[in-house]
Design a protein around this motif. Structure first.
Motif, PDB file in Angstrom:
ATOM      1  N   ALA A 241      36.546  47.412  47.266  1.00 50.94           N
ATOM      2  CA  ALA A 241      36.822  46.089  46.688  1.00 50.94           C
ATOM      3  C   ALA A 241      36.147  44.954  47.453  1.00 50.94           C
ATOM      4  CB  ALA A 241      38.327  45.856  46.586  1.00 50.94           C
ATOM      5  N   HIS A 244      32.413  44.569  46.489  1.00 50.85           N
ATOM      6  CA  HIS A 244      32.207  44.051  45.138  1.00 50.85           C
ATOM      7  C   HIS A 244      32.629  42.590  45.028  1.00 50.85           C
ATOM      8  CE1 HIS A 244      30.757  47.567  43.083  1.00 50.85           C
ATOM      9  NE2 HIS A 244      31.746  48.304  43.544  1.00 50.85           N
ATOM     10  N   GLY A 245      33.546  42.171  45.868  1.00 46.37           N
ATOM     11  CA  GLY A 245      33.995  40.788  45.796  1.00 46.37           C
ATOM     12  C   GLY A 245      32.906  39.779  46.085  1.00 46.37           C
ATOM     13  N   SER A 252      26.876  45.030  41.498  1.00 45.29           N
ATOM     14  CA  SER A 252      28.181  45.656  41.268  1.00 45.29           C
ATOM     15  C   SER A 252      28.141  46.568  40.056  1.00 45.29           C
ATOM     16  CB  SER A 252      29.246  44.577  41.066  1.00 45.29           C
ATOM     17  OG  SER A 252      29.513  43.883  42.262  1.00 45.29           O
ATOM     18  N   ALA A 300      44.793  47.202  40.690  1.00 49.42           N
ATOM     19  CA  ALA A 300      44.124  46.355  39.700  1.00 49.42           C
ATOM     20  C   ALA A 300      45.122  45.441  39.002  1.00 49.42           C
ATOM     21  CB  ALA A 300      43.391  47.224  38.683  1.00 49.42           C
ATOM     22  N   ALA A 303      45.971  42.570  41.436  1.00 47.64           N
ATOM     23  CA  ALA A 303      44.860  41.774  41.977  1.00 47.64           C
ATOM     24  C   ALA A 303      44.891  40.353  41.425  1.00 47.64           C
ATOM     25  CB  ALA A 303      43.534  42.441  41.650  1.00 47.64           C
ATOM     26  N   LYS A 307      36.957  40.041  39.816  1.00 41.16           N
ATOM     27  CA  LYS A 307      36.132  41.132  40.329  1.00 41.16           C
ATOM     28  C   LYS A 307      36.967  42.158  41.082  1.00 41.16           C
ATOM     29  CE  LYS A 307      31.909  40.993  41.364  1.00 41.16           C
ATOM     30  NZ  LYS A 307      30.594  40.832  42.035  1.00 41.16           N
ATOM     31  N   GLN A 308      38.064  41.729  41.688  1.00 39.90           N
ATOM     32  CA  GLN A 308      38.940  42.690  42.349  1.00 39.90           C
ATOM     33  C   GLN A 308      39.613  43.603  41.326  1.00 39.90           C
ATOM     34  OE1 GLN A 308      38.743  39.430  43.317  1.00 39.90           O
ATOM     35  NE2 GLN A 308      37.632  39.999  45.185  1.00 39.90           N
ATOM     36  N   ALA A 311      36.990  46.094  40.390  1.00 39.68           N
ATOM     37  CA  ALA A 311      36.697  47.007  41.496  1.00 39.68           C
ATOM     38  C   ALA A 311      37.824  48.021  41.694  1.00 39.68           C
ATOM     39  CB  ALA A 311      36.475  46.207  42.781  1.00 39.68           C
ATOM     40  N   PHE A 312      39.060  47.570  41.707  1.00 44.50           N
ATOM     41  CA  PHE A 312      40.175  48.509  41.860  1.00 44.50           C
ATOM     42  C   PHE A 312      40.299  49.417  40.636  1.00 44.50           C
ATOM     43  CE2 PHE A 312      42.040  45.304  44.938  1.00 44.50           C
ATOM     44  CZ  PHE A 312      41.863  46.119  46.047  1.00 44.50           C
TER      45      PHE A 312
END
Length: 495
Positions: A241, A244-245, A252, A300, A303, A307-308, A311-312
């Protein structure tokens, strides 16, 4: 089990035309990346016009007509083992299509985000190197080539994550590099044990000679640990994560779509070839996959940043792939055939949908200028195309018809029911519900109209269209799944 990965054929030289096509697929991407670094494209059209997928389609047609091929390739005193079968050709085609989409999206992203030309120029050779390394992973049939491809892939991926140059990007990228190096060390130790015990590194030879025992089990455990770390499989996902953040959306997209899945491809290959009878170990991996589905979905759902969330979501979706181990190892031929097809269709559908979702999320964040979910208020009316793309991609992740995600999960569900492995049925159901929960949570924020208005930035329409095309492709793959599934059936690539 060697037939699953196209290693059953007797080694012989590749036909000249096939070798030329493979050489072009491996060498053209980095060369094109160097040219693009010197002369950066200003419009997506020149990027999309690259003909590499057409060459790979020809290779796929050749495999369908004449069967797979496994042969040594000599580079001076070095003999490498390559193979081309239906699976490797399909993954090569998927890689090239996603790389072209990411490159085309990157052209618009650089202009919209006002990224300096010098900083963005390095993206092109790194994309080219990443394409070649992934192609080598799909084609390699020996541990030495796989190691070289893994290292090239890791270095390119880390360098791409560092491109923004900000403090958070540098910190996350260095953490990623540290995890990748630890994974590489575990891989090398496992390879050294196999080489010392059996004196060879080619997968076909190892499959025929390796015997169960402490050395083999320790070697495979080390190889597996390194690959699970590189793939960000629960509980080794802490690095995913943060990188990607801070990464650019096209980076990404390609990372979440393909890079983390390359390690799974190698991991499954090693288990099926070297320890095909380890049912208990396969169930352990299935348990890790189940935990990844549930924990990734919960992360997720909790979050706070868009983007988190995406990513999750990757952590959770990767867990479905690990269900292949208990469904392929120690089960009947019918169960294994269903699980084999469902696994690779899940990988392809998720790759297309996740790339589209990262691009759509990037468009939303760039247009609003904010990364939090609360700042998405009002985007349902002002940015409908980006949100529609996000939703269509989410259909595949949730496993709703007619998407590739639905067809893949249906095949995995059939395999689990036929094998009597009921825990995976529950995981498939709960995972889909969790995915729906965090997707609809995102949409809840976008329909809030009471929050203060933002100044939405106008983006090139091509950025939305590229993401939408990928999302629709993931949706359409479920309707056209019979063609790739026919290729993936046992003997599907044979004349």
């Amino acid at each position: 089990m060697s037939a699953w990965f196209g290693l059953a054929a007797s080694p012989e030289a590749f036909p000249p035309a096939m070798m030329a096509a493979l050489s072009l697929a491996l060498l053209a991407p980095p060369l094109l990346g160097v040219v693009a670094m010197r002369f950066p494209p200003r419009h997506p059209a020149p990027v999309v016009a690259v003909a590499l997928p057409a060459i790979t389609l020809w290779l796929l047609t050749a495999v369908a007509a004449h069967g797979g091929h496994h042969a040594p390739v000599s580079l001076g005193a070095l003999d490498l083992q390559l193979r081309l079968d239906a699976l490797s050709a399909l993954l090569l085609l998927l890689t090239q299509l996603l790389m072209l989409a990411s490159a085309a999206y990157a052209v618009g992203h650089r202009q919209a985000a006002r990224i300096p030309r010098r900083a963005a120029a390095w993206l092109w050779p790194l994309l080219g190197g990443l394409t070649t390394s992934l192609a080598l992973i799909w084609l390699a049939a020996d541990l030495l080539t796989l190691y070289a491809a893994l290292e090239l892939m890791g270095l390119c991926a880390v360098a791409m994550m560092l491109l923004p140059g900000q403090a958070d990007a540098l910190a996350a990228g260095m953490r990623y590099l540290l995890f990748a190096l630890v994974g590489s060390l575990a891989w090398l130790l496992g390879v050294a044990l196999l080489l010392g015990a059996w004196g060879r590194l080619d997968l076909a030879g190892l499959s025929a000679t390796v015997e169960p025992g402490p050395v083999t089990w320790i070697a495979v455990a080390l190889l597996s640990a390194g690959l699970l770390l590189k793939a960000a499989i629960f509980p080794l996902h802490a690095w995913l994560a943060p990188v990607h953040g801070s990464a650019w959306p096209p980076v990404s997209a390609i990372h979440g779509a393909l890079v983390v899945k390359a390690s799974f491809f190698i991991l499954l290959q090693l288990w099926l070839l070297l320890i095909p009878g380890q049912v208990a170990g396969a169930w352990v991996l299935g348990g890790l996959g189940s935990a990844a589905v549930l924990w990734g979905g919960l992360l997720a759902w909790r979050a706070r940043g868009l983007k988190q969330v995406v990513a999750f979501s990757t952590v959770g979706q990767l867990g479905y792939l690990l269900l292949a181990f208990p469904l392929l190892i120690g089960t009947s031929e019918a169960v294994a055939a269903l699980a084999w097809q469902g696994t690779w269709l899940q990988l392809a559908g998720h790759a297309l949908a996740k790339a589209a979702m990262f691009m759509a999320a990037g468009n939303l964040l760039l247009a609003t200028g904010h990364g939090g979910l609360a700042e998405l208020a009002g985007t349902s009316r002002r940015l409908p195309l980006a949100l529609m793309t996000f939703g269509i991609a989410a259909v595949t992740l949730m496993g709703l018809p007619p998407s590739a995600g639905f067809t893949a999960k249906w095949l995995l569900l059939q395999a689990a029911l036929l094998a009597g492995q009921w825990p995976w049925v529950l995981v498939l159901a709960l995972g889909s519900l969790l995915t729906a929960a965090y997707v609809f949570r995102v949409f809840r924020y976008t329909f809030v109209e009471e929050a203060p208005r933002h100044d939405f930035r106008q983006l090139p329409v091509g950025m939305d269209l590229i993401a939408l095309l990928l999302a629709l492709t993931a949706l359409g793959l479920g309707l056209a799944a019979d063609w790739p599934l026919a290729m993936l059936r046992p003997g599907g690539g044979e004349p």
